[in-house]
Design a protein around this motif. Sequence first.
Motif, short mmCIF file in Angstrom:
data_model
loop_
_atom_site.label_atom_id
_atom_site.label_comp_id
_atom_site.label_asym_id
_atom_site.label_seq_id
_atom_site.Cartn_x
_atom_site.Cartn_y
_atom_site.Cartn_z
N UNK A 81 36.24 25.54 16.65
CA UNK A 81 36.64 25.63 15.18
C UNK A 81 37.98 26.42 15.47
N UNK A 82 38.75 26.68 14.40
CA UNK A 82 40.13 27.15 14.35
C UNK A 82 39.78 28.69 14.96
N UNK A 83 38.72 29.45 14.32
CA UNK A 83 38.40 30.82 14.79
C UNK A 83 38.01 31.05 16.54
N UNK A 84 37.78 29.96 16.93
CA UNK A 84 37.50 29.91 18.49
C UNK A 84 38.76 29.62 19.41
N UNK A 85 38.50 30.16 20.50
CA UNK A 85 39.61 30.04 21.54
C UNK A 85 39.32 28.49 22.28
N UNK A 86 40.44 28.11 22.82
CA UNK A 86 40.34 26.56 23.57
C UNK A 86 39.61 26.99 24.75
N UNK A 87 38.78 26.14 25.05
CA UNK A 87 38.01 25.92 26.19
C UNK A 87 38.31 24.78 26.89
N UNK A 99 32.05 15.52 37.36
CA UNK A 99 31.49 16.94 37.10
C UNK A 99 32.51 17.37 36.16
N UNK A 100 32.18 18.43 34.99
CA UNK A 100 33.10 19.28 34.37
C UNK A 100 33.10 20.79 34.84
N UNK A 105 39.98 31.53 32.78
CA UNK A 105 40.54 32.30 31.74
C UNK A 105 42.34 32.41 32.00
N UNK A 106 42.82 32.21 30.73
CA UNK A 106 44.29 32.34 30.78
C UNK A 106 45.20 31.20 31.18
N UNK A 107 44.37 30.06 31.99
CA UNK A 107 45.27 28.96 32.21
C UNK A 107 45.84 28.21 30.83
N UNK A 108 44.71 28.04 29.95
CA UNK A 108 45.16 27.18 28.81
C UNK A 108 44.92 28.13 27.69
N UNK A 109 46.07 28.42 26.84
CA UNK A 109 45.91 29.37 25.69
C UNK A 109 46.49 28.29 24.46
N UNK A 110 47.06 27.29 24.67
CA UNK A 110 47.65 26.45 23.68
C UNK A 110 47.54 25.07 23.86
N UNK A 111 48.26 24.12 23.29
CA UNK A 111 48.19 22.80 23.64
C UNK A 111 49.41 22.14 24.30
N UNK A 169 42.79 20.09 17.50
CA UNK A 169 41.31 20.30 17.89
C UNK A 169 40.88 19.98 19.40
N UNK A 170 41.26 18.96 20.14
CA UNK A 170 40.94 18.65 21.15
C UNK A 170 41.96 17.66 21.83
N UNK A 171 42.23 18.03 23.34
CA UNK A 171 43.32 17.12 23.98
C UNK A 171 42.64 16.69 25.15
N UNK A 172 43.23 15.61 25.81
CA UNK A 172 43.06 15.17 27.23
C UNK A 172 44.22 15.13 27.98
N UNK A 173 44.27 15.74 29.10
CA UNK A 173 45.60 15.92 30.08
C UNK A 173 45.15 15.16 31.27
N UNK A 174 46.11 14.35 31.83
CA UNK A 174 45.77 13.73 33.09
C UNK A 174 46.80 13.17 33.75
#
Length: 524
Positions: A81-87, A99-100, A105-111, A169-174
């Motif tokens: 949700x908007x209240x949760x940090x990005x995982x 496998x995921x 922590x700290x590597x991804x803080x925005x999009x 809400x969700x992104x894929x980078x590759x």
Amino acid sequence: MTSRTRLLTAGAVTAAVALAGAGVGVASAAADPPPLAFTSAAPDVIAERYTWDEGAHLYLDLGINVIAGKDPFEIRATRKSYADPIDAQQYVVKNGKRKAVSLPAGMVTDWYGLKDFTTVSITNEAGTEVANYQTDFCPNSYNSARTRRDAPAETPYPQGCNGGNPFTLGAVWGIQAGWNGEVDSMPRRQELDLPDGKYKATVTLNQRYRDYFKIAADDSAITVGVTVTTAERDKRGAAVAEARIKAARAGEDTSEQAAVAEHGEHAGQGDPKLQISAYKPGFRPPAKAPKAVKASSIAKGPRPDLRSLPAWGISLSQEDEKWFVNFGATVWNAGTSPLLVDGFRRTGTELMDAYQYFFDAKGKEVGSVEAGTMEWDAREGHRHWHFTDFAQYNLLGSDQKLAVRSGKEAFCLANTDAVDYTIPSAKWRPDNTDLSSSCGQNTAVAVREVLDIGNGDTYTQERPGQSFEITDLPNGTYYIEVKANPADKLTELSTANNTALREIRLGGTPDARTLEVPSVHGLD
């Protein structure tokens, strides 16, 4: 270190993520390519400096890349949700299984991708440091290409990290196996300008990434010679250059073609030679409008699901003694099918009859229903066909009753924002991503407009008539309502999630209005 290639040696995680070949002779297939290669394309580059009324800016591309090995490099980032940090999780191949693995922590803080991936230090001919800044890393390079002969012919990964929308809400980078991902050369959080001359730029992987990828300090830096020269460009060229610099800072497409589209305001308007046809081979609508049927008569199956994001990019402006609230609005498709609408022109008119098409689970077309109309918009900054029944913007009072309706009532559908690419069947590389390729010209006999799964269509309300006039509204609390499918002419999975509200507060005096916009869980 001045070597132009640095191998990212395999750590516990990256050994499984086999990423690409080593830089020297990358066109030849490597027998056992390393998990990652940190490379530069050339030992020396030329950086053009542009000047215009607002000042001078440097466009810098150092040609630094990360290349993937025998398996793709992939990261998926989501938030509940908007209240949760990005995982963020990296998808690795271990013992033949995918496998995921959660990123530290700290590597991804925005999009925008991996935060503070490198440090760039630039020194002049005297050896004095004249610039030092961090750059992020978006693996989804616009100019990604395969770097060795045995690499796959295509990449499935999106173009760009689309970090500008605060409500993603969700992104894929590759990076596809054997393909490259360009490392940013310009700072995203500060301006960059250097006088003409010769420099050296050293790009270093930052400590957290050296630790994560198990990279020795001596193997984590590349130095490139830089010659800065002020370009002689006309006004149009300077504007295109400015657009490229903005794109570089935002992690967006920095190609000149994209910059021309950006400068053209709604992508290429004003120069017919820059406008792109709305059609592609094998992607044409039928020759005439189909016979109307009811949606209920079409077998149940995949459907789009339109959802509205909260209004964003909200600002106050004044023009001709009138006050306006300007805002961005995004409607996206969270369904199981693309929203596909074909328009068929009524001969001799500037009106089309619109039909929504449906598909089964295998993607086969199974029917269509009436879905309103499309109309030609001849206004400057538009000049394309608008679908009239996609969304509606209202300004509501504190009692949530209508106070003002936006003049924006018709839309050119385009996949402008990747809202959530982690949902099933999301289309990572949509065809129609800008208005010039999506909505046709006045000579069109038919137009197809599409909103793909996981993608959003954003309109930035920057002009009178596409914003709310609040000149005579009293001070107080209001809500910007973004409403998808307002007349229920489109068939979708649910209409319960079509509306989003964003609180704003008007204040001040008639001569000096003020605007306060409370954040949504700290966003925007």
